[in-house]
Design a protein around this motif. Sequence first.
Motif, short mmCIF file in Angstrom:
data_model
loop_
_atom_site.label_atom_id
_atom_site.label_comp_id
_atom_site.label_asym_id
_atom_site.label_seq_id
_atom_site.Cartn_x
_atom_site.Cartn_y
_atom_site.Cartn_z
N PRO A 165 98.32 37.70 18.72
CA PRO A 165 97.63 37.49 20.00
C PRO A 165 98.38 36.58 20.98
N VAL A 166 99.22 35.67 20.48
CA VAL A 166 99.96 34.80 21.40
C VAL A 166 100.94 35.58 22.26
N LEU A 167 101.31 36.79 21.85
CA LEU A 167 102.21 37.63 22.64
C LEU A 167 101.49 38.29 23.81
N GLU A 168 100.16 38.18 23.82
CA GLU A 168 99.33 38.72 24.90
C GLU A 168 99.56 40.20 25.16
N ALA A 169 99.66 40.96 24.09
CA ALA A 169 99.81 42.41 24.18
C ALA A 169 98.88 43.04 23.15
N ASN A 170 97.85 43.69 23.60
CA ASN A 170 96.94 44.37 22.66
C ASN A 170 97.59 45.65 22.21
N GLN A 222 108.32 39.87 20.29
CA GLN A 222 108.04 39.27 21.59
C GLN A 222 108.85 39.97 22.67
N ILE A 223 110.13 40.16 22.43
CA ILE A 223 110.98 40.86 23.40
C ILE A 223 110.56 42.32 23.51
N LEU A 224 110.23 42.95 22.37
CA LEU A 224 109.77 44.34 22.39
C LEU A 224 108.54 44.49 23.28
N SER A 225 107.59 43.57 23.14
CA SER A 225 106.34 43.69 23.89
C SER A 225 106.53 43.54 25.40
N GLN A 226 107.69 43.02 25.82
CA GLN A 226 107.97 42.84 27.25
C GLN A 226 109.07 43.79 27.73
N HIS A 227 109.60 44.61 26.83
CA HIS A 227 110.70 45.51 27.17
C HIS A 227 110.20 46.62 28.10
N GLN A 228 110.98 46.93 29.11
CA GLN A 228 110.57 47.90 30.11
C GLN A 228 110.25 49.27 29.52
N ALA A 229 111.08 49.74 28.59
CA ALA A 229 110.84 51.06 27.98
C ALA A 229 109.54 51.06 27.19
N PHE A 230 109.24 49.95 26.53
CA PHE A 230 108.03 49.84 25.72
C PHE A 230 106.78 49.81 26.61
#
Length: 176
Positions: free
Chosen positions: A109-114, A163-171
Amino acid sequence: MANKQALREFQSRLAERLQSARTSGVAASWLAVEAGNSRLLFPLSHAGEIFSWTDVQRVPYVQPWFMGVANLRGGLFAVVDLASFVQDAAAKPRSENDLAQCRLVALNPVLEANCALLVDRLLGLRTTDAFTSSVPPDASAPAYFGHAYTDLEGRRWQELNLQILSQHQAFLGVGV
């Protein structure tokens, strides 16, 4: 029935070890999973709760790796077929029986991506002691790739920075 009980016991032991590793901070470094034909390592600080397969509501006009959304403990989570996303391939068709063996690993949850990642198998926890060598990612590798590790049996493991995956543009770009 015995297989279901053994699986529940394994998941329970794994959850206890994950919690212990988080609180003690020294026991394990990664959650090891298998997605497609890849062995992947998720940093424990990035991995969240692990769920059994559940019904996923399909969504039209999305990338093939975006499976849809699911209700996990009352929260709405996007579900991504990790093998398909990482290998940049069409999602392999899975029967309901195959999906029942898969697991959903929610992002912390700290990554703020459900978001929950569909993996084929949980392989337990790993520490640096489980590996004989590591190499940094290729310059051409995606930004979310961490080091590649080789274990005692010579198998290759790829670390994923969730963390980087959850903010990656393609993702983030699930629409077609």
